[in-house]
Motif scaffolding. Structure first.
Motif, PDB file in Angstrom:
ATOM      1  N   ASN A  88       0.832  -1.207   0.000  1.00  0.00           N
ATOM      2  CA  ASN A  88       0.000   0.000   0.000  1.00  0.00           C
ATOM      3  C   ASN A  88       0.866   1.255   0.000  1.00  0.00           C
ATOM      4  O   ASN A  88       0.682   2.169   0.804  1.00  0.00           O
ATOM      5  N   GLU A  89       1.815   1.285  -0.904  1.00  0.00           N
ATOM      6  CA  GLU A  89       2.720   2.422  -1.006  1.00  0.00           C
ATOM      7  C   GLU A  89       2.088   3.482  -1.897  1.00  0.00           C
ATOM      8  O   GLU A  89       1.856   3.267  -3.089  1.00  0.00           O
ATOM      9  N   SER A  90       1.783   4.650  -1.309  1.00  0.00           N
ATOM     10  CA  SER A  90       1.128   5.718  -2.070  1.00  0.00           C
ATOM     11  C   SER A  90       2.014   6.940  -2.260  1.00  0.00           C
ATOM     12  O   SER A  90       1.725   7.784  -3.104  1.00  0.00           O
ATOM     13  N   SER A  91       3.066   7.096  -1.494  1.00  0.00           N
ATOM     14  CA  SER A  91       3.937   8.260  -1.616  1.00  0.00           C
ATOM     15  C   SER A  91       4.763   8.165  -2.891  1.00  0.00           C
ATOM     16  O   SER A  91       5.086   7.073  -3.355  1.00  0.00           O
ATOM     17  N   PRO A  92       5.111   9.288  -3.489  1.00  0.00           N
ATOM     18  CA  PRO A  92       5.906   9.241  -4.729  1.00  0.00           C
ATOM     19  C   PRO A  92       7.288   8.666  -4.469  1.00  0.00           C
ATOM     20  O   PRO A  92       7.906   8.921  -3.435  1.00  0.00           O
ATOM     21  N   LYS A  93       7.765   7.893  -5.413  1.00  0.00           N
ATOM     22  CA  LYS A  93       9.070   7.258  -5.238  1.00  0.00           C
ATOM     23  C   LYS A  93      10.183   8.182  -5.707  1.00  0.00           C
ATOM     24  O   LYS A  93      10.002   8.962  -6.647  1.00  0.00           O
ATOM     25  N   PRO A  94      11.352   8.109  -5.061  1.00  0.00           N
ATOM     26  CA  PRO A  94      12.473   8.962  -5.462  1.00  0.00           C
ATOM     27  C   PRO A  94      12.998   8.589  -6.843  1.00  0.00           C
ATOM     28  O   PRO A  94      12.641   7.560  -7.415  1.00  0.00           O
ATOM     29  N   ALA A  95      13.863   9.439  -7.348  1.00  0.00           N
ATOM     30  CA  ALA A  95      14.496   9.153  -8.631  1.00  0.00           C
ATOM     31  C   ALA A  95      15.390   7.922  -8.512  1.00  0.00           C
ATOM     32  O   ALA A  95      15.944   7.638  -7.441  1.00  0.00           O
ATOM     33  N   TYR A  96      15.545   7.212  -9.621  1.00  0.00           N
ATOM     34  CA  TYR A  96      16.326   5.979  -9.580  1.00  0.00           C
ATOM     35  C   TYR A  96      17.788   6.249  -9.246  1.00  0.00           C
ATOM     36  O   TYR A  96      18.423   5.458  -8.539  1.00  0.00           O
ATOM     37  N   ALA A  97      18.346   7.357  -9.734  1.00  0.00           N
ATOM     38  CA  ALA A  97      19.748   7.669  -9.445  1.00  0.00           C
ATOM     39  C   ALA A  97      19.959   7.885  -7.946  1.00  0.00           C
ATOM     40  O   ALA A  97      20.952   7.421  -7.375  1.00  0.00           O
ATOM     41  N   VAL A  98      19.016   8.576  -7.302  1.00  0.00           N
ATOM     42  CA  VAL A  98      19.119   8.800  -5.859  1.00  0.00           C
ATOM     43  C   VAL A  98      19.006   7.475  -5.110  1.00  0.00           C
ATOM     44  O   VAL A  98      19.761   7.193  -4.168  1.00  0.00           O
ATOM     45  N   PHE A  99      18.053   6.651  -5.521  1.00  0.00           N
ATOM     46  CA  PHE A  99      17.894   5.342  -4.890  1.00  0.00           C
ATOM     47  C   PHE A  99      19.141   4.478  -5.065  1.00  0.00           C
ATOM     48  O   PHE A  99      19.580   3.802  -4.129  1.00  0.00           O
ATOM     49  N   LEU A 100      19.740   4.490  -6.254  1.00  0.00           N
ATOM     50  CA  LEU A 100      20.922   3.665  -6.512  1.00  0.00           C
ATOM     51  C   LEU A 100      22.099   4.098  -5.650  1.00  0.00           C
ATOM     52  O   LEU A 100      22.821   3.254  -5.089  1.00  0.00           O
ATOM     53  N   VAL A 101      22.296   5.410  -5.495  1.00  0.00           N
ATOM     54  CA  VAL A 101      23.382   5.895  -4.640  1.00  0.00           C
ATOM     55  C   VAL A 101      23.151   5.485  -3.190  1.00  0.00           C
ATOM     56  O   VAL A 101      24.075   5.037  -2.497  1.00  0.00           O
ATOM     57  N   ARG A 102      21.925   5.587  -2.721  1.00  0.00           N
ATOM     58  CA  ARG A 102      21.612   5.181  -1.346  1.00  0.00           C
ATOM     59  C   ARG A 102      21.837   3.688  -1.150  1.00  0.00           C
ATOM     60  O   ARG A 102      22.354   3.259  -0.110  1.00  0.00           O
ATOM     61  N   PHE A 103      21.448   2.895  -2.136  1.00  0.00           N
ATOM     62  CA  PHE A 103      21.624   1.443  -2.027  1.00  0.00           C
ATOM     63  C   PHE A 103      23.102   1.090  -1.954  1.00  0.00           C
ATOM     64  O   PHE A 103      23.518   0.268  -1.129  1.00  0.00           O
ATOM     65  N   ILE A 104      23.923   1.690  -2.812  1.00  0.00           N
ATOM     66  CA  ILE A 104      25.352   1.392  -2.815  1.00  0.00           C
ATOM     67  C   ILE A 104      25.996   1.819  -1.501  1.00  0.00           C
ATOM     68  O   ILE A 104      26.791   1.083  -0.903  1.00  0.00           O
ATOM     69  N   LEU A 105      25.650   3.010  -1.025  1.00  0.00           N
ATOM     70  CA  LEU A 105      26.222   3.480   0.244  1.00  0.00           C
ATOM     71  C   LEU A 105      25.797   2.584   1.407  1.00  0.00           C
ATOM     72  O   LEU A 105      26.611   2.265   2.292  1.00  0.00           O
ATOM     73  N   ALA A 106      24.532   2.170   1.426  1.00  0.00           N
ATOM     74  CA  ALA A 106      24.066   1.291   2.509  1.00  0.00           C
ATOM     75  C   ALA A 106      24.771  -0.058   2.448  1.00  0.00           C
ATOM     76  O   ALA A 106      25.172  -0.608   3.482  1.00  0.00           O
ATOM     77  N   SER A 107      24.958  -0.605   1.250  1.00  0.00           N
ATOM     78  CA  SER A 107      25.630  -1.890   1.118  1.00  0.00           C
ATOM     79  C   SER A 107      27.085  -1.802   1.563  1.00  0.00           C
ATOM     80  O   SER A 107      27.574  -2.670   2.298  1.00  0.00           O
ATOM     81  N   VAL A 108      27.787  -0.754   1.154  1.00  0.00           N
ATOM     82  CA  VAL A 108      29.197  -0.583   1.550  1.00  0.00           C
ATOM     83  C   VAL A 108      29.307  -0.362   3.051  1.00  0.00           C
ATOM     84  O   VAL A 108      30.208  -0.902   3.713  1.00  0.00           O
ATOM     85  N   ALA A 109      28.390   0.434   3.623  1.00  0.00           N
ATOM     86  CA  ALA A 109      28.443   0.707   5.056  1.00  0.00           C
ATOM     87  C   ALA A 109      28.217  -0.563   5.877  1.00  0.00           C
ATOM     88  O   ALA A 109      28.920  -0.806   6.867  1.00  0.00           O
ATOM     89  N   MET A 110      27.252  -1.386   5.481  1.00  0.00           N
ATOM     90  CA  MET A 110      27.003  -2.626   6.221  1.00  0.00           C
ATOM     91  C   MET A 110      28.183  -3.581   6.112  1.00  0.00           C
ATOM     92  O   MET A 110      28.549  -4.242   7.095  1.00  0.00           O
ATOM     93  N   SER A 111      28.801  -3.667   4.944  1.00  0.00           N
ATOM     94  CA  SER A 111      29.964  -4.534   4.791  1.00  0.00           C
ATOM     95  C   SER A 111      31.139  -4.026   5.618  1.00  0.00           C
ATOM     96  O   SER A 111      31.893  -4.824   6.196  1.00  0.00           O
ATOM     97  N   ALA A 112      31.303  -2.700   5.690  1.00  0.00           N
ATOM     98  CA  ALA A 112      32.393  -2.150   6.499  1.00  0.00           C
ATOM     99  C   ALA A 112      32.165  -2.413   7.983  1.00  0.00           C
ATOM    100  O   ALA A 112      33.109  -2.759   8.714  1.00  0.00           O
ATOM    101  N   ILE A 113      30.921  -2.273   8.438  1.00  0.00           N
ATOM    102  CA  ILE A 113      30.616  -2.579   9.840  1.00  0.00           C
ATOM    103  C   ILE A 113      30.879  -4.045  10.135  1.00  0.00           C
ATOM    104  O   ILE A 113      31.454  -4.404  11.176  1.00  0.00           O
TER     105      ILE A 113
END
Length: 365
Positions: A95-120
């Motif tokens: 039931n997601e009704s809010s507008p989704k962010p741009a794909y480029a913004v999402f991709l940068v967030r995904f990469i940063l989150a993946s790198v941060a979790m691996s570093a931790i």
């Protein structure tokens, strides 16, 4: 061979409006394992079993001939039901009704989150290993007695998560929710964390498995490659390689493939181990799992896995996302790339280690 699985969701559709339409003549093509027909349309199911030449002769007022229905086709082993499927909710239930962010913004967030979790994971693992050696005589004696204690510990974590998911039903919903990388929901919402796909699944999906054959294949490959790397170059290199492969396989699963489905498995890490060993010791021989009398060089094995992964990724792009793979070839290819990168970062232009120059215990504690 190790597997990182892509779990396809069944196609759910409502065919009531089709069967009640006056211009409807014949049912759509039915695939038993993909199309779910509501139980209230028993007349439709009988109608769909008629031979093609009798479709135009059937009338709602007359009953179809009483011929024994053929038995349903037996599903393949890859389509059998799994307890995890009951908790893999579809995107419609979000039931997601809010507008989704741009794909480029999402991709940068995904990469940063993946790198941060691996570093931790990397720094916490190094701290835990050093603490076990320095401050716990009991753990230190256990680790000294094993040739590859860190590899065995990481494998035990995979087995423990799978055992808890199958042995403790109360934990199954949470372990399924955090253990599957929901690429279908990520690509639909452009958010790295939702109620059905927490951000921690980016990391934990590399420690989770779908069924017993899945964890058996990945476990054998993980310990075979990981223990060799730990003996050859030490446990710090093993942890760096594992962290990089976890991040690379998650990014490869999202970026390299066009058809997105839930992904799970540690084979991205196994692929990182494989490509690292292929560069580190190119004259090493491999035997195919469960067929030990068939041997080939590790270079040929790595080249074959790379070609298979490239083919699987290209297949989804050529079909424009209409064809999906059972294996996560994007995750495999991401792990292979990260293994090669870690070798180049650590060893640069060094000559590969030949079999006669191996020190079987390079690190002593």
């Amino acid at each position: 061979m190790s597997l990182r699985l892509l779990i396809s969701r069944p196609l759910r559709t409502n065919i009531g409006s089709i069967t009640q339409s006056p211009c409807w003549r014949r049912p759509p093509f039915l695939i038993p394992s993909k199309l779910i027909v509501p139980s209230s349309y028993s007349g439709f199911r009988n109608y769909a079993r008629l031979p093609p030449f009798q479709h135009h002769q059937h009338h709602p007022s007359t009953s179809p001939p009483s011929t024994p229905s053929p038995p349903p086709p037996k599903p393949s082993p890859f389509e059998e039901s799994n307890p995890d499927d009951a908790y893999l909710l579809s995107y419609d239930s979000l039931n997601e009704s809010s507008p989704k962010p741009a794909y480029a913004v999402f991709l940068v967030r995904f990469i940063l989150a993946s790198v941060a979790m691996s570093a931790i994971f990397l720094y916490s693992s190094i701290f835990a290993v050093l603490a076990a050696y320095d401050h716990s005589p009991y753990l230190s004696s256990i680790m000294r007695s094993s040739p590859a204690p860190v590899t065995a510990t990481l494998l035990a974590a995979n087995v423990l998560l799978f055992g808890l998911k199958r042995g403790v039903p109360a934990l199954t919903p949470a372990l399924v929710r955090f253990g599957y990388l929901r690429l279908d929901i990520l690509s639909a919402t452009h958010r790295i964390s939702t109620r059905l796909s927490p951000a921690l699944s980016i990391f934990l999906s590399s420690f989770s498995h779908r069924n017993f054959p899945h964890i058996l294949l990945n476990g054998v490959a993980f310990y075979s490659f990981g223990s060799y790397i730990e003996v050859l170059d030490g446990w710090p290199t093993l942890l760096i390689l594992a962290a990089a492969s976890i991040s690379g396989s998650a990014i490869g699963s999202l970026v390299l493939q066009r058809a997105h489905a839930p992904s799970i498995g540690a084979s991205g890490v196994c692929m990182g181990f494989l490509s690292y060993l292929a560069m580190r010791q190119p004259d090493m021989d491999l035997s195919i799992m469960f067929i030990p009398f068939i041997r080939l060089s590790i270079g040929m094995g790595t080249l074959g896995m790379t070609a298979w992964s490239v083919y699987g990724v290209a297949r989804t792009w050529i079909s424009r996302g209409t064809v999906s793979n059972m294996l996560d070839h994007g995750g495999h290819l991401g792990g292979l790339i990260m293994g090669y990168g870690v070798y180049k970062w650590q060893h640069g232009n060094e000559k590969p280690v030949r079999r006669r120059n191996i020190n079987p215990y390079p690190y002593s504690f």
